[in-house]
Design an enzyme around this catalytic site. Structure first.
Site, short mmCIF file in Angstrom:
data_model
loop_
_atom_site.label_atom_id
_atom_site.label_comp_id
_atom_site.label_asym_id
_atom_site.label_seq_id
_atom_site.Cartn_x
_atom_site.Cartn_y
_atom_site.Cartn_z
N GLU A 1 14.00 -28.19 72.28
CA GLU A 1 14.25 -28.33 73.46
C GLU A 1 15.78 -28.47 73.57
O GLU A 1 16.37 -27.84 74.41
CB GLU A 1 13.53 -29.44 74.30
CG GLU A 1 13.65 -29.34 75.63
CD GLU A 1 14.93 -30.29 76.26
OE1 GLU A 1 15.07 -30.17 77.41
OE2 GLU A 1 15.42 -30.92 75.51
N ASP B 1 12.21 -32.89 69.13
CA ASP B 1 13.57 -32.78 68.61
C ASP B 1 14.38 -33.65 69.19
O ASP B 1 14.17 -34.27 70.54
CB ASP B 1 14.09 -31.53 68.52
CG ASP B 1 14.34 -31.02 69.78
OD1 ASP B 1 13.58 -31.05 70.85
OD2 ASP B 1 15.54 -30.35 70.26
ZN LIG Z 1 14.43 -34.16 76.72
#
Ligand SMILES: [Zn+2]
Length: 415
Positions: free
Chosen positions: A180, A85
């Site tokens: 994340e 992401d």
């Molecule tokens: Zn990162």
């Protein structure tokens, strides 16, 4: 530049064009459908290059795969992890630009009008890249080097090993995960299924970064109740929660804020405040590298609350305070051989390890506390999380070199 890993850069340029922004307001795993679309494409690619046991796990949406050992002895199983992401910034229609043989001093125009530029006067890190080939975004979007660099580097290292069976290696597991950037992806990470003995996230910044210390973190919500009456008859009756909020903030150490601290110093950060005479809510984050330091910061808060309640009446100030994550070093201190392996790999490649503690957390920190020691290796990017993000092709090559060198050095380790 001389091309060492033929597919590394084309692979990366393909990845950044795919929108994989996560969404912190979503409750699904992954937080956005577009991440699943990308993970499915990556799964196909992993099968194509010859990885085994390729699967997208239900429990955590990590794409995992295995490269079996080609050694005739057992060595520890190495894990390599990165996230697919991108940060909370426009990521639609990313158009990467390539600046060949950058001179280390020119201003780079990101968009056609020159509204947004990469200027060494503003971003001195550019001076480190004279003679190198830079990849930038084009003004409207981020680049997504964080962490598609890491994804491209890990897959390229695997492809290299598969194409060079004469290079000996133990079993390798890779894990490419979602979310994340919104801090939730690794919370569901299935360590047992992953089956590695140690791992690295490939999610750091410039060449040399090797991170195994992070903040310990707590969050704090403060609720202050006042008493609102008409000002005309307020004497001795009105309690203004806004002013008590000011008192609360003033009782915290004025110099212990992010804008006045760096290195190993912690802070209190007032992130948000909303209020009226009747009621004020404040949100803080509290950070410290030492567990004791985090505790004494929390003790300080408790003291201030007590003294304000003594002054204005019990229940005027209420708090919710809870720990968010701890310094990864609490785990890593008993597994420093994992750090030393990466240090040695970098030294063998004439790369000076930069081991400054991270003023934040990493996925590896969460995963380390689940029992899998996971320091963070550099992936190469600069100016993460916005339109000024860039990465040098040479940095990405070096990251692949380091991964392969770690794999080679691991052949001397005993399971
Ligand atoms: Zn990162």
């Amino acid at each position: 530049m001389a091309i060492k890993y033929e597919k590394l850069i084309p692979r990366f340029l393909g990845y950044v064009k795919q929108n994989t922004r996560s969404d912190e307001n979503s409750t699904t795993i992954p937080s956005t459908k577009r991440q699943t679309v990308f993970l499915e494409k990556l799964a196909d690619e992993l099968k194509e290059i010859g990885m085994e046991d390729v699967k997208i796990r239900k429990v955590d949406s990590y794409l995992t795969a295995k490269l079996p050992s080609n050694l005739d002895k057992d060595v520890p199983v190495l894990g390599l992890i990165s996230h697919i992401d991108t940060a909370d910034f426009n990521s639609e229609n990313v158009k990467p630009k390539i600046v060949e043989d950058y001179d280390g001093k020119s201003v780079i125009n990101l968009d056609d009008k020159g509204e947004y530029t990469l200027d060494p006067a503003v971003f001195p890190s550019l001076k480190n890249y004279a003679g190198q080939t830079l990849i930038t975004a084009s003004g409207d979007t981020l680049l997504g080097s964080d962490d598609k660099s890491g994804v491209a580097e890990i897959i390229t290292a695997m492809e290299y090993l598969i194409g060079h069976p004469e290079v000996k290696h133990g079993e390798i597991k890779i894990g490419l995960g979602p979310d994340e950037e919104i801090g939730t992806g690794a919370k569901h990470f299935d360590v047992k299924d992953f089956g590695a003995d140690f791992a690295y996230t490939v999610d750091g910044g410039p060449v040399g970064q090797l991170e195994f210390e992070t903040f310990s973190a707590a969050s704090l919500k403060v609720h202050i109740t006042g008493k609102d009456v008409h000002p005309s008859g307020a004497k001795g009756i009105m309690v203004n929660s806004l002013l008590i909020a000011n008192e609360f903030q003033s009782a915290l150490p004025a110099d212990e804020v992010p804008e006045k601290t760096d290195g190993r110093d912690g802070f209190f950060l007032l992130c948000d405040e909303q209020g009226s005479i009747d009621h004020t809510d404040m949100n803080y984050i509290i950070r410290d590298f030492e567990r004791d330091g985090l505790k004494s910061r929390k003790d300080k808060v408790t003291e201030i609350v007590k003294s304000l309640n003594d002054k204005y009446g019990e229940g005027t100030v209420k708090i919710d305070m809870g720990d968010q994550y701890y310094n990864m070093y609490d785990v890593m201190k008993d597994h420093m051989e994992v750090v030393h392996l990466a240090e040695q790999a970098m030294k063998n490649l004439d790369i000076e390890p930069d081991e400054a503690p991270v003023r934040g957390g990493t996925d590896g920190s969460t995963i380390s506390f689940m029992g899998l020691p996971t320091p963070n290796l550099f992936a190469g990017g600069e100016n993460m999380h916005g339109r000024f993000e860039y990465v040098a092709e040479e940095s990405m090559e070096k990251a692949v070199d380091v991964i392969l060198e770690i794999i080679k050095l691991n052949n001397d380790n005993k399971k």
